[in-house]
Design an enzyme around this catalytic site. Structure first.
Site, PDB file in Angstrom:
ATOM      1  N   CYS A  76      14.936 -51.251  11.680  1.00 15.51           N
ATOM      2  CA  CYS A  76      15.871 -51.432  12.062  1.00 15.51           C
ATOM      3  C   CYS A  76      17.142 -50.971  12.380  1.00 15.51           C
ATOM      4  CB  CYS A  76      16.811 -52.771  11.337  1.00 15.51           C
ATOM      5  SG  CYS A  76      18.553 -52.922  11.349  1.00 15.51           S
ATOM      6  N   CYS A 214      21.547 -55.407  18.483  1.00 18.81           N
ATOM      7  CA  CYS A 214      20.531 -54.600  17.116  1.00 18.81           C
ATOM      8  C   CYS A 214      19.761 -53.446  17.924  1.00 18.81           C
ATOM      9  CB  CYS A 214      18.460 -55.143  17.620  1.00 18.81           C
ATOM     10  SG  CYS A 214      17.476 -55.274  17.565  1.00 18.81           S
TER      11      CYS A 214
END
Length: 275
Positions: A76, A214
């Site tokens: 991530c 994101c």
């Protein structure tokens, strides 16, 4: 058992961070931890749990990442920036470090107290202009970052800034579970505003909803835009729901720059947590 945690956020993508070198939780235990403590209203609430662990190779430490539904993710980008700050603040690593992730090594740098830069895993799969049976998204692009790859669908969506997330959700879910994507995919809708900045909205697998940001999705979107503009080098600003991110594209190298914010520290006392 007392579990000490730090709550952090990067562009509104929020995380519960623990030092697993202290607890040695297994993958199954970390999955259970994430499913319980990420529940908003019922527990601390977050998009994911991140655990610092001992490195397995030559990195400074290992990052283990578990989505709110308990699934383990490859990497991530926003999380990597936050865990880099956590590592620096807790003297686990210096201002320049290498984070070991499932998707591969991620170099990271402290730029100032709140801003960090990470090198995202490079594109390993790139499939452009795949036909999709929807008038709003007749074609989409598919990018995987790292190995094993983090799967991202990238969709040009005119008028995105004025489109509600509710309007996008049904389309996002169909793309996320499209049979052409064997691992499923995160879904990134994008458009360009009058100032030339990218507007990005990301539906994340594992969270199963739109998040404020994101990092890897921003990187995949920036890569697609640079490729379509035939710009081997580009410095792109992305406006996400949680604020602003910057992606520097240099051929296959993607640098993600943004804030990593400390929110709180404390002990997990959740009486419904059973590991």
């Amino acid at each position: 058992m007392e579990i000490f945690y730090t709550k952090m956020q990067g562009a509104g993508n929020d995380f519960i961070v623990i030092d697993n070198r202290r607890y040695a939780f297994s993958s199954e235990q970390l999955s259970k931890l994430a499913k319980q403590v990420c529940q908003r209203k019922f527990s601390i609430g977050a998009d994911a749990v991140m655990a610092v662990d001992h490195p397995e190779k030559t990195g400074d430490f290992r990052m283990r990442f578990y989505n709110a539904d308990g699934t383990e993710a490859e990497m991530c980008g926003n999380g990597a920036r936050c865990i880099a700050r956590y590592a620096y603040e807790n003297k686990i690593a210096s201002a320049a470090m290498v984070i070991e992730t499932v998707a591969g090594p991620v170099p990271a740098w402290r730029m100032n107290q709140q801003q960090y830069k990470v090198t995202l895993n490079p594109p390993t799969v790139a499939k452009f202009d795949q036909s999709f049976a929807d008038a709003k998204a007749p074609f989409l692009d598919y990018i995987e970052l790292g190995d094993p790859g983090i799967p991202h669908a990238v969709v040009k969506y005119p008028g995105l800034q004025d489109t509600s997330l509710d309007t996008l959700t049904e389309l996002a879910q169909r793309i996320r579970y499209w049979s052409a994507f064997p691992k499923g995919a995160n879904v990134n809708f994008y458009d360009v505003d009058s100032a030339g900045e990218l507007i990005v909205r990301t539906y994340e697998r594992g969270v199963e909803g739109f998040t404020y940001a994101c990092g890897t999705g921003s990187g995949a979107t920036a890569y697609v835009v640079a490729q379509r503009r035939k710009q081997p080098e580009a410095n792109l600003v992305l406006q996400v729901l949680g604020g602003e991110l910057q992606v520097e594209v240099a051929s296959e190298e993607l640098q993600l720059i943004g804030d990593a914010i400390l929110v709180s520290e404390g002990r997990i006392l959740d009486e419904n947590l059973h590991l």
